[in-house]
Design a protein around this motif. Structure first.
Motif, PDB file in Angstrom:
ATOM      1  N   ALA A 171      -7.701   0.908  -3.426  1.00  0.00           N
ATOM      2  CA  ALA A 171      -6.633  -0.089  -3.503  1.00  0.00           C
ATOM      3  C   ALA A 171      -6.804  -1.145  -2.416  1.00  0.00           C
ATOM      4  O   ALA A 171      -6.514  -2.331  -2.633  1.00  0.00           O
ATOM      5  CB  ALA A 171      -5.270   0.587  -3.383  1.00  0.00           C
ATOM      6  N   ILE A 172      -7.284  -0.733  -1.242  1.00  0.00           N
ATOM      7  CA  ILE A 172      -7.538  -1.680  -0.156  1.00  0.00           C
ATOM      8  C   ILE A 172      -8.766  -2.531  -0.481  1.00  0.00           C
ATOM      9  O   ILE A 172      -8.763  -3.750  -0.298  1.00  0.00           O
ATOM     10  CB  ILE A 172      -7.740  -0.926   1.171  1.00  0.00           C
ATOM     11  CG1 ILE A 172      -6.463  -0.173   1.555  1.00  0.00           C
ATOM     12  CG2 ILE A 172      -8.152  -1.881   2.282  1.00  0.00           C
ATOM     13  CD1 ILE A 172      -6.621   0.748   2.743  1.00  0.00           C
ATOM     14  N   HIS A 173      -9.814  -1.881  -0.960  1.00  0.00           N
ATOM     15  CA  HIS A 173     -11.066  -2.581  -1.276  1.00  0.00           C
ATOM     16  C   HIS A 173     -10.867  -3.627  -2.368  1.00  0.00           C
ATOM     17  O   HIS A 173     -11.501  -4.693  -2.336  1.00  0.00           O
ATOM     18  CB  HIS A 173     -12.117  -1.561  -1.725  1.00  0.00           C
ATOM     19  CG  HIS A 173     -13.354  -2.175  -2.301  1.00  0.00           C
ATOM     20  ND1 HIS A 173     -14.234  -2.938  -1.556  1.00  0.00           N
ATOM     21  CD2 HIS A 173     -13.863  -2.148  -3.569  1.00  0.00           C
ATOM     22  CE1 HIS A 173     -15.233  -3.345  -2.315  1.00  0.00           C
ATOM     23  NE2 HIS A 173     -15.034  -2.890  -3.542  1.00  0.00           N
ATOM     24  N   GLY A 176       2.467   2.920  -7.927  1.00  0.00           N
ATOM     25  CA  GLY A 176       1.071   2.958  -7.534  1.00  0.00           C
ATOM     26  C   GLY A 176       0.151   2.795  -8.727  1.00  0.00           C
ATOM     27  O   GLY A 176      -0.900   2.145  -8.643  1.00  0.00           O
ATOM     28  N   ARG A 177       0.527   3.364  -9.861  1.00  0.00           N
ATOM     29  CA  ARG A 177      -0.292   3.238 -11.070  1.00  0.00           C
ATOM     30  C   ARG A 177      -0.368   1.783 -11.527  1.00  0.00           C
ATOM     31  O   ARG A 177      -1.411   1.327 -11.986  1.00  0.00           O
ATOM     32  CB  ARG A 177       0.296   4.098 -12.182  1.00  0.00           C
ATOM     33  CG  ARG A 177       0.138   5.608 -11.961  1.00  0.00           C
ATOM     34  CD  ARG A 177       0.678   6.401 -13.133  1.00  0.00           C
ATOM     35  NE  ARG A 177       0.480   7.835 -12.940  1.00  0.00           N
ATOM     36  CZ  ARG A 177       0.853   8.756 -13.809  1.00  0.00           C
ATOM     37  NH1 ARG A 177       1.463   8.371 -14.949  1.00  0.00           N
ATOM     38  NH2 ARG A 177       0.629  10.034 -13.575  1.00  0.00           N
ATOM     39  N   TYR A 178       0.741   1.081 -11.399  1.00  0.00           N
ATOM     40  CA  TYR A 178       0.757  -0.332 -11.780  1.00  0.00           C
ATOM     41  C   TYR A 178      -0.215  -1.128 -10.913  1.00  0.00           C
ATOM     42  O   TYR A 178      -1.039  -1.898 -11.420  1.00  0.00           O
ATOM     43  CB  TYR A 178       2.175  -0.887 -11.630  1.00  0.00           C
ATOM     44  CG  TYR A 178       2.282  -2.386 -11.844  1.00  0.00           C
ATOM     45  CD1 TYR A 178       2.501  -2.896 -13.114  1.00  0.00           C
ATOM     46  CD2 TYR A 178       2.162  -3.283 -10.778  1.00  0.00           C
ATOM     47  CE1 TYR A 178       2.598  -4.269 -13.327  1.00  0.00           C
ATOM     48  CE2 TYR A 178       2.251  -4.643 -10.971  1.00  0.00           C
ATOM     49  CZ  TYR A 178       2.476  -5.131 -12.248  1.00  0.00           C
ATOM     50  OH  TYR A 178       2.570  -6.482 -12.458  1.00  0.00           O
ATOM     51  N   ILE A 179      -0.149  -0.922  -9.609  1.00  0.00           N
ATOM     52  CA  ILE A 179      -0.992  -1.668  -8.675  1.00  0.00           C
ATOM     53  C   ILE A 179      -2.465  -1.375  -8.915  1.00  0.00           C
ATOM     54  O   ILE A 179      -3.290  -2.289  -9.026  1.00  0.00           O
ATOM     55  CB  ILE A 179      -0.600  -1.327  -7.226  1.00  0.00           C
ATOM     56  CG1 ILE A 179       0.824  -1.816  -6.933  1.00  0.00           C
ATOM     57  CG2 ILE A 179      -1.594  -1.932  -6.238  1.00  0.00           C
ATOM     58  CD1 ILE A 179       1.371  -1.339  -5.606  1.00  0.00           C
ATOM     59  N   VAL A 180      -2.808  -0.101  -9.009  1.00  0.00           N
ATOM     60  CA  VAL A 180      -4.210   0.274  -9.187  1.00  0.00           C
ATOM     61  C   VAL A 180      -4.731  -0.191 -10.543  1.00  0.00           C
ATOM     62  O   VAL A 180      -5.888  -0.615 -10.657  1.00  0.00           O
ATOM     63  CB  VAL A 180      -4.381   1.796  -9.019  1.00  0.00           C
ATOM     64  CG1 VAL A 180      -5.803   2.222  -9.338  1.00  0.00           C
ATOM     65  CG2 VAL A 180      -4.023   2.218  -7.592  1.00  0.00           C
ATOM     66  N   GLY A 206      -1.251   9.482  -3.606  1.00  0.00           N
ATOM     67  CA  GLY A 206      -2.278  10.305  -4.234  1.00  0.00           C
ATOM     68  C   GLY A 206      -3.473  10.488  -3.341  1.00  0.00           C
ATOM     69  O   GLY A 206      -3.363  10.542  -2.111  1.00  0.00           O
ATOM     70  N   ARG A 207      -4.652  10.567  -3.941  1.00  0.00           N
ATOM     71  CA  ARG A 207      -5.875  10.865  -3.210  1.00  0.00           C
ATOM     72  C   ARG A 207      -6.258   9.726  -2.275  1.00  0.00           C
ATOM     73  O   ARG A 207      -5.947   8.563  -2.523  1.00  0.00           O
ATOM     74  CB  ARG A 207      -7.012  11.136  -4.191  1.00  0.00           C
ATOM     75  CG  ARG A 207      -6.780  12.347  -5.095  1.00  0.00           C
ATOM     76  CD  ARG A 207      -7.948  12.546  -6.032  1.00  0.00           C
ATOM     77  NE  ARG A 207      -7.759  13.724  -6.888  1.00  0.00           N
ATOM     78  CZ  ARG A 207      -8.628  14.116  -7.817  1.00  0.00           C
ATOM     79  NH1 ARG A 207      -9.741  13.402  -8.005  1.00  0.00           N
ATOM     80  NH2 ARG A 207      -8.384  15.179  -8.547  1.00  0.00           N
ATOM     81  N   LEU A 212       0.822  -1.207   0.000  1.00  0.00           N
ATOM     82  CA  LEU A 212       0.000   0.000   0.000  1.00  0.00           C
ATOM     83  C   LEU A 212       0.857   1.259   0.000  1.00  0.00           C
ATOM     84  O   LEU A 212       0.429   2.306  -0.485  1.00  0.00           O
ATOM     85  CB  LEU A 212      -0.934  -0.003   1.219  1.00  0.00           C
ATOM     86  CG  LEU A 212      -1.924   1.158   1.329  1.00  0.00           C
ATOM     87  CD1 LEU A 212      -2.866   1.180   0.125  1.00  0.00           C
ATOM     88  CD2 LEU A 212      -2.724   1.077   2.632  1.00  0.00           C
ATOM     89  N   ASP A 213       2.083   1.146   0.533  1.00  0.00           N
ATOM     90  CA  ASP A 213       2.962   2.306   0.568  1.00  0.00           C
ATOM     91  C   ASP A 213       3.345   2.789  -0.826  1.00  0.00           C
ATOM     92  O   ASP A 213       3.776   3.926  -0.994  1.00  0.00           O
ATOM     93  CB  ASP A 213       4.227   1.979   1.362  1.00  0.00           C
ATOM     94  CG  ASP A 213       4.980   0.799   0.762  1.00  0.00           C
ATOM     95  OD1 ASP A 213       4.406  -0.312   0.735  1.00  0.00           O
ATOM     96  OD2 ASP A 213       6.129   0.985   0.329  1.00  0.00           O
ATOM     97  N   ARG A 214       3.183   1.920  -1.831  1.00  0.00           N
ATOM     98  CA  ARG A 214       3.498   2.304  -3.207  1.00  0.00           C
ATOM     99  C   ARG A 214       2.375   3.099  -3.855  1.00  0.00           C
ATOM    100  O   ARG A 214       2.572   3.723  -4.892  1.00  0.00           O
ATOM    101  CB  ARG A 214       3.770   1.058  -4.062  1.00  0.00           C
ATOM    102  CG  ARG A 214       4.774   0.086  -3.476  1.00  0.00           C
ATOM    103  CD  ARG A 214       6.139   0.718  -3.294  1.00  0.00           C
ATOM    104  NE  ARG A 214       6.717   1.147  -4.564  1.00  0.00           N
ATOM    105  CZ  ARG A 214       7.858   1.808  -4.685  1.00  0.00           C
ATOM    106  NH1 ARG A 214       8.533   2.137  -3.589  1.00  0.00           N
ATOM    107  NH2 ARG A 214       8.319   2.154  -5.866  1.00  0.00           N
TER     108      ARG A 214
END
Length: 236
Positions: free
Chosen positions: A101-103, A123-127, A93-94, A88-90
């Motif tokens: 991301a958690i949901h 973060g963009r990759y993960i989302v 943003g908002r 989650l640290d990656r």
């Protein structure tokens, strides 16, 4: 740093699996007599393949809310452990992005992200992986519900066999993870955790297996840290 294009490529196996299993979930929903629009609604808010499958007969039978809540705790309680290793640290943003991301953490998404180098993921990759996977699940369940009895007749009586595609998906992800991070001790812990889950059985099988896995991995990590610290002190 991996990009959105990399995320789109890596998410393909999860997308295929979610569409296939989503079709089965949608079919089961309308077969129970529920309206088709429950499929996209549950897929957006609940987004748990196992729980959505279980929720269909519970809702169809008119089970009390307390029984449904207890079943959800046992079935989806495993997600508590995902927070221990989710990057989650990656995700920056908002606040709404981080909450989503958690949901959107699921078994398959977590397994896919765990097979990648943590520091290389943006973060963009993960989302992007999460959004593509979530959209695939919504599309699959909605399409299955809209197709209704016609698709059920085409597939046959054993609709639940479509779920095997996710078993195959986990096998592929496990192989990929082993290639990236070969660790015999972790592999053996995984087998032991699986054996514990099979021994417990029932609705608590998965939660028991994940609990065993978490405790064993924490113990392994602690032991290795102490061993490294001792070796460093001896070297000095």
């Amino acid at each position: 740093m991996v990009t959105r294009r990399d995320a789109a490529r890596d998410a393909v196996p999860v997308v295929i699996g979610y569409i296939t299993l989503g079709l089965a979930a949608g079919l089961l929903l309308v077969a129970e007599g529920l309206n088709w629009w429950w499929a996209p609604l549950w897929s957006v808010l609940i987004y748990s393949g196992t729980m959505q499958m279980l929720l269909v007969p519970l809702a169809g039978a008119g089970e009390p809310l307390a029984a449904i809540a207890a079943s959800t705790l046992f079935v989806s309680g495993r997600h508590v452990f995902y927070g221990l290793g989710f990057p989650l640290d990656r995700v920056r943003g908002r606040l709404v992005t981080r909450l989503y991301a958690i949901h959107a953490i699921t078994d398959e998404v977590y397994a896919l992200l765990a097979s990648r180098e943590r520091t290389a993921m943006s973060g963009r990759y993960i989302v992007t992986v999460e959004v593509m996977s979530h959209c695939a699940w919504i599309f699959g369940t909605t399409a299955g519900a809209l197709a209704g009895t016609g698709l059920a007749a085409l597939v046959g009586e054993r609709v639940e066999l479509l779920g095997f595609v996710l078993t195959a998906l986990f096998v592929v992800l496990a192989i990929e993870n082993w290639r990236s991070h070969p660790d015999l001790a972790v592999l053996l812990i995984g087998f032991v955790a699986g054996a514990v889950g099979l021994a417990v059985g029932g609705s608590a099988a998965l939660l028991s297996a994940l609990g065993t896995l978490a405790v064993a991995l924490i113990a392994l990590y602690t032991w290795r840290q102490r061993a490294a610290r001792t070796a460093g002190e001896e070297a000095r």
